[in-house]
Design a protein around this motif. Sequence first.
Motif, PDB file in Angstrom:
ATOM      1  N   GLN A  39     103.363  36.524  70.504  1.00 47.23           N
ATOM      2  CA  GLN A  39     102.469  37.157  69.525  1.00 47.23           C
ATOM      3  C   GLN A  39     101.260  37.792  70.200  1.00 47.23           C
ATOM      4  OE1 GLN A  39     101.609  33.993  66.793  1.00 47.23           O
ATOM      5  NE2 GLN A  39     103.481  34.313  65.612  1.00 47.23           N
ATOM      6  N   ARG A  42     102.440  40.999  71.986  1.00 45.98           N
ATOM      7  CA  ARG A  42     102.738  42.057  71.017  1.00 45.98           C
ATOM      8  C   ARG A  42     101.469  42.666  70.441  1.00 45.98           C
ATOM      9  NH1 ARG A  42     107.447  38.851  68.455  1.00 45.98           N
ATOM     10  NH2 ARG A  42     109.204  39.724  69.597  1.00 45.98           N
ATOM     11  N   SER A  43     100.485  41.826  70.147  1.00 48.44           N
ATOM     12  CA  SER A  43      99.241  42.349  69.572  1.00 48.44           C
ATOM     13  C   SER A  43      98.487  43.222  70.577  1.00 48.44           C
ATOM     14  CB  SER A  43      98.348  41.206  69.088  1.00 48.44           C
ATOM     15  OG  SER A  43      97.884  40.439  70.174  1.00 48.44           O
ATOM     16  N   GLN A  44      98.599  42.910  71.880  1.00 44.09           N
ATOM     17  CA  GLN A  44      97.929  43.708  72.902  1.00 44.09           C
ATOM     18  C   GLN A  44      98.570  45.090  73.036  1.00 44.09           C
ATOM     19  OE1 GLN A  44      95.540  43.179  75.454  1.00 44.09           O
ATOM     20  NE2 GLN A  44      94.832  41.227  74.667  1.00 44.09           N
ATOM     21  N   TYR A  45      99.911  45.164  72.941  1.00 43.79           N
ATOM     22  CA  TYR A  45     100.617  46.417  73.202  1.00 43.79           C
ATOM     23  C   TYR A  45     101.094  47.130  71.950  1.00 43.79           C
ATOM     24  CZ  TYR A  45     100.488  45.604  78.156  1.00 43.79           C
ATOM     25  OH  TYR A  45     100.069  45.429  79.422  1.00 43.79           O
ATOM     26  N   LYS A  46     100.699  46.669  70.773  1.00 45.72           N
ATOM     27  CA  LYS A  46     101.134  47.305  69.534  1.00 45.72           C
ATOM     28  C   LYS A  46     100.598  48.735  69.427  1.00 45.72           C
ATOM     29  CE  LYS A  46     102.110  45.862  64.941  1.00 45.72           C
ATOM     30  NZ  LYS A  46     102.000  44.794  63.988  1.00 45.72           N
ATOM     31  N   ALA A  47      99.346  48.937  69.775  1.00 45.75           N
ATOM     32  CA  ALA A  47      98.719  50.254  69.654  1.00 45.75           C
ATOM     33  C   ALA A  47      99.127  51.193  70.783  1.00 45.75           C
ATOM     34  CB  ALA A  47      97.206  50.106  69.635  1.00 45.75           C
ATOM     35  N   ASP A  48      99.449  50.655  71.955  1.00 45.42           N
ATOM     36  CA  ASP A  48      99.734  51.479  73.123  1.00 45.42           C
ATOM     37  C   ASP A  48     101.061  51.035  73.761  1.00 45.42           C
ATOM     38  OD1 ASP A  48      99.442  53.310  75.160  1.00 45.42           O
ATOM     39  OD2 ASP A  48      98.159  52.005  76.363  1.00 45.42           O
ATOM     40  N   PRO A  49     102.213  51.536  73.265  1.00 41.83           N
ATOM     41  CA  PRO A  49     103.495  51.117  73.839  1.00 41.83           C
ATOM     42  C   PRO A  49     103.654  51.610  75.276  1.00 41.83           C
ATOM     43  CG  PRO A  49     103.814  52.830  72.194  1.00 41.83           C
ATOM     44  CD  PRO A  49     102.355  52.483  72.190  1.00 41.83           C
TER      45      PRO A  49
END
Length: 92
Positions: A39, A42-49
């Motif tokens: 989790q 995912r929260s770290q890379y959600k905005a910048d794939p």
Amino acid sequence: MILDIEPVEQARPRATRYGRSIRVYDPPKVSKYKKQLSQLARSQYKADPLDGMLAVEITFYRQVQKSLSKIERSRRLSGKHRPTVKITSKVR
């Protein structure tokens, strides 16, 4: 990326009978750690794939053991006594 979570050792998988077969599962402590880590990542890379190749450097920081003598604990906290295990690892 920094994930502020205490590392948990990977314990031996557990098994239980499920009819004629066996179901293998992680212990609850390990399972909870894996879910939290997933989790956070995912929260770290959600905005910048991510696109393209990926290089990873992992460094773990852990607390000083509580079962040490006062003298040894103070040595480790001050940095006079360093761990004898490898601290960082590079995966390519």
